[in-house]
Structures are given as C-alpha cells and as structure tokens.
Design a protein around this motif. Structure first.
Motif, PDB file in Angstrom:
ATOM      1  N   ARG A  63      20.648  63.569 -77.657  1.00  0.00           N
ATOM      2  CA  ARG A  63      21.334  62.348 -77.217  1.00  0.00           C
ATOM      3  C   ARG A  63      22.718  62.250 -77.871  1.00  0.00           C
ATOM      4  O   ARG A  63      23.696  61.874 -77.214  1.00  0.00           O
ATOM      5  CB  ARG A  63      20.477  61.126 -77.584  1.00  0.00           C
ATOM      6  N   TRP A 111      13.237  51.656 -65.006  1.00  0.00           N
ATOM      7  CA  TRP A 111      13.976  52.441 -65.995  1.00  0.00           C
ATOM      8  C   TRP A 111      13.882  51.740 -67.342  1.00  0.00           C
ATOM      9  O   TRP A 111      13.448  50.588 -67.439  1.00  0.00           O
ATOM     10  CB  TRP A 111      15.424  52.674 -65.571  1.00  0.00           C
ATOM     11  N   SER A 112      14.296  52.430 -68.388  1.00  0.00           N
ATOM     12  CA  SER A 112      14.113  51.930 -69.744  1.00  0.00           C
ATOM     13  C   SER A 112      14.858  50.621 -69.972  1.00  0.00           C
ATOM     14  O   SER A 112      15.969  50.418 -69.471  1.00  0.00           O
ATOM     15  CB  SER A 112      14.589  52.971 -70.760  1.00  0.00           C
ATOM     16  N   PRO A 143      20.462  53.308 -71.589  1.00  0.00           N
ATOM     17  CA  PRO A 143      20.183  54.632 -71.036  1.00  0.00           C
ATOM     18  C   PRO A 143      21.132  55.683 -71.587  1.00  0.00           C
ATOM     19  O   PRO A 143      22.238  55.371 -72.040  1.00  0.00           O
ATOM     20  CB  PRO A 143      20.394  54.433 -69.531  1.00  0.00           C
ATOM     21  N   SER A 144      20.692  56.922 -71.548  1.00  0.00           N
ATOM     22  CA  SER A 144      21.560  58.029 -71.935  1.00  0.00           C
ATOM     23  C   SER A 144      22.672  58.167 -70.905  1.00  0.00           C
ATOM     24  O   SER A 144      22.575  57.621 -69.795  1.00  0.00           O
ATOM     25  CB  SER A 144      20.756  59.326 -71.991  1.00  0.00           C
ATOM     26  N   GLY A 189       9.616  56.411 -73.199  1.00  0.00           N
ATOM     27  CA  GLY A 189      10.785  57.272 -73.281  1.00  0.00           C
ATOM     28  C   GLY A 189      10.623  58.670 -72.742  1.00  0.00           C
ATOM     29  O   GLY A 189      11.563  59.470 -72.792  1.00  0.00           O
ATOM     30  N   ASP A 205      13.283  58.869 -67.805  1.00  0.00           N
ATOM     31  CA  ASP A 205      14.453  57.988 -67.762  1.00  0.00           C
ATOM     32  C   ASP A 205      14.327  56.944 -66.662  1.00  0.00           C
ATOM     33  O   ASP A 205      14.803  55.818 -66.809  1.00  0.00           O
ATOM     34  CB  ASP A 205      15.720  58.820 -67.527  1.00  0.00           C
ATOM     35  N   LEU A 208      17.844  64.764 -67.741  1.00  0.00           N
ATOM     36  CA  LEU A 208      17.445  63.642 -66.904  1.00  0.00           C
ATOM     37  C   LEU A 208      16.012  63.888 -66.468  1.00  0.00           C
ATOM     38  O   LEU A 208      15.721  64.860 -65.774  1.00  0.00           O
ATOM     39  CB  LEU A 208      18.350  63.507 -65.684  1.00  0.00           C
ATOM     40  N   GLU A 224      23.127  49.036 -64.994  1.00  0.00           N
ATOM     41  CA  GLU A 224      22.277  49.076 -66.183  1.00  0.00           C
ATOM     42  C   GLU A 224      21.712  47.702 -66.535  1.00  0.00           C
ATOM     43  O   GLU A 224      20.657  47.590 -67.139  1.00  0.00           O
ATOM     44  CB  GLU A 224      23.078  49.622 -67.379  1.00  0.00           C
ATOM     45  N   VAL A 253       7.933  55.786 -68.661  1.00  0.00           N
ATOM     46  CA  VAL A 253       9.266  55.188 -68.794  1.00  0.00           C
ATOM     47  C   VAL A 253       9.306  54.335 -70.054  1.00  0.00           C
ATOM     48  O   VAL A 253      10.276  54.377 -70.826  1.00  0.00           O
ATOM     49  CB  VAL A 253       9.618  54.333 -67.559  1.00  0.00           C
ATOM     50  N   ALA A 289      21.164  59.439 -67.697  1.00  0.00           N
ATOM     51  CA  ALA A 289      20.380  58.431 -66.984  1.00  0.00           C
ATOM     52  C   ALA A 289      21.281  57.364 -66.382  1.00  0.00           C
ATOM     53  O   ALA A 289      21.053  56.896 -65.259  1.00  0.00           O
ATOM     54  CB  ALA A 289      19.370  57.800 -67.944  1.00  0.00           C
ATOM     55  N   SER A 290      22.324  56.962 -67.117  1.00  0.00           N
ATOM     56  CA  SER A 290      23.258  55.962 -66.603  1.00  0.00           C
ATOM     57  C   SER A 290      23.945  56.463 -65.337  1.00  0.00           C
ATOM     58  O   SER A 290      24.121  55.714 -64.370  1.00  0.00           O
ATOM     59  CB  SER A 290      24.296  55.631 -67.680  1.00  0.00           C
TER      60      SER A 290
END
Length: 301
Positions: free
Chosen positions: A83, A276-277, A281-282, A145, A148, A99, A296, A142, A285-286
């Motif tokens: 990350r 989604w989380s 997001p990473s 973790g 994503d 992803l 987001e 999800v 993922a974003s």
C-alpha cells in the motif's frame, strides 16, 4: 535485503509462500529463488524469532502454532508495504498495486468482464484478481480487507453491515425452464403454478436462495427444492436436462443458451449492490470505484 539480523519483508514473503504451497520446493519456484537460499532465509528468521514456524517431514510441511500466529501479522506487514508503494506511485501520477474484486455468479447490473478490461487498459500496472462467491461471504471478505469491492445480489431492504454500499439495479426473477417443459409455451406464470414444480436452486440460507424462498412464503406457498447447487452453470445444465426449473434474475437468464425464460407474476425481486471498504480505499481501488461512477463517500458504513 538487509543482513543485520532483523527480519525483512522478503523473509516474510518466503514464509507466506511456504505456508500457501505447503512445500519449500514450490515456494522457491514461486519466489524465483533456489530452494537452499529460501530455506536458509526461513531458518534465519526462525532463529531470530526463537521459534520454529514450520514442521518439516519427508512428506509434508505445515505451520506450527507459532507459524499460525506469525502469518496474519506478516500478511498485514506485506500489505502495508504494498500500500505504501502504491500511495507513493499515485502521488507521482501512476496507479499501481493490487485490485481484488468479488462478485456473485449472476451479476447483471454491470458488464464485469468489460469493466475489468477497461480498467486494465487504463491501469496496466495494477494486478487484478476476481473471486466469485456468495453475497454473504463476499461482504465478509470486503469487511476484513481481503476484497476491495464486491458485487452482491440480495433481497430488497437488505443492507450489508460494516461496509459502504450502493444499489446498482433491481429486477424481477423469471422462471427458467427447458424448451420442452409445459411452461415453456406460457407468456407468464404465477407462484401457485410454480409451486407444483421441482426446483433447482442455490443453498438453503444463502441470499440468492432467500429471494425466492421469501416470495413463496409471502404467498403462503411451499415448494420442493430437490437440487441445491453452488454455481449457475450446473443449475442451467440440470434445467436443460429436465430435472427441475429455476428462478433467476431476468437480465441474467436472458443470456443462458438453450433455455426458456417465463415472466413470473408477483415473483421474487433481486437487488444488486456494490460493496466496498468503509476505510480509505487504496489508489487502485479508488480508481476502480471512479470507473464505476461511484464516489468514495457514497454509501453507508
């Protein structure tokens, strides 16, 4: 690699590879290193930790209690390092990293293969993985973790807990029958008539099954589910062979070859949701959420 006696990320990767392959030989092949070097690094780490991470015999390799305790923390450390690299790359305008996407097998609100293709073309440095599972397990993955984002299929009013989510679409189920079935010639069918049939369906207690079960229960009807399957491909094959009929979302059933879809009066309704989380997001993922047109901040936690 550092050689000051402290553990490093590469040693953690070696331990993870051995744990996942249950073999030092296969782990060395995965890590592109000779087995003796990998074994040496694992042994150095075990010496530093003061505990054996693996039990080794001539037939198998398995984690010790200490190894089982070490593995989750090692995974977290490796994910944090990945990350960090992805965040630095994103700051310089490059999206990279991993992803992980999950989906039900009957997703219809999104052309998922096309979406993943477009994503890979835009962000070729991102490693994409896809996991197909039940809605319940996807939400759990999800939440902890492992994924994503995930595409779910649930009954109306259902909201997954501990994640952000957004409704994508909803639609009616149709009865899916073999071409030679008596219902194949009908323009529509009601639940009392369907209750006379034998069904092929998903596992009892699953979200995919609940949509149909609740529709029959609300109508005061009982039906016979003789065949429980985990995948829609097997379900379709069994229906084609005349072993039973099925209830599937209309948008998905339309693409099943060699079967007839019959509209159902007051039939089950399926809602597709994207989860989604609830954490930031990473970058990878974003970018995926952006491609889907999801902000987001959308969705509830």
């Amino acid at each position: 690699m550092f050689h000051d006696g402290s553990m490093d990320l590469q040693q953690m990767r070696y331990v993870l590879a051995v744990a996942e392959t249950a073999s030092f030989t296969r782990a060395a092949e995965r890590c592109h290193i000779v087995q003796s070097a990998l074994s040496h690094q694992v042994a150095r780490l075990e010496k530093e930790l003061g505990a054996r991470l693996f039990e080794r015999t001539s037939r198998r390799v398995r984690l010790t209690t200490a190894g089982e305790a070490f593995l989750p923390a090692a995974r977290q450390a490796l994910e944090a390092a990945d990350r960090a690299r992805a965040e630095v790359a994103a700051a310089t305008g490059e999206i990279r990293g991993k992803l992980a996407v999950g989906s039900i097998s009957t997703v219809a609100a999104v052309d998922l293969p096309a979406a993943l293709r477009d994503y890979r073309l835009r962000y070729p440095q991102v490693r994409i993985s896809l996991r197909v599972d039940s809605s319940e397990r996807l939400v759990e993955q999800v939440r902890d973790g492992r994924l994503d984002a995930a595409f779910l299929g649930v009954q109306p009013g259902f909201r997954p807990r501990g994640v952000r989510d957004r409704e994508l679409a909803q639609g009616q189920h149709v009865a899916v029958v073999a071409p030679g079935h008596p219902l194949a010639a009908e323009d529509e069918v009601d639940l009392p008539r369907l209750a006379e049939e034998v069904f092929v369906d998903f596992a009892d207690g699953s979200a995919a099954r609940a949509q149909s079960d609740e529709a029959f229960a609300a109508a005061g009807l009982r039906r016979e589910v003789a065949f429980e399957v985990s995948g829609v491909e097997l379900m379709a094959r069994m229906v084609r062979h005349g072993l039973g009929i099925a209830l599937l979302p209309a948008a998905f059933a339309a693409d099943l070859p060699g079967l007839r879809s019959v509209p159902v009066i007051n039939g089950p309704v399926r809602v597709e949701r994207l989860a989604w989380s609830r954490f930031a997001p990473s970058p990878a993922a974003s970018a995926f959420l952006d491609l889907l047109g999801v902000g987001e901040r959308d969705g509830g936690a």
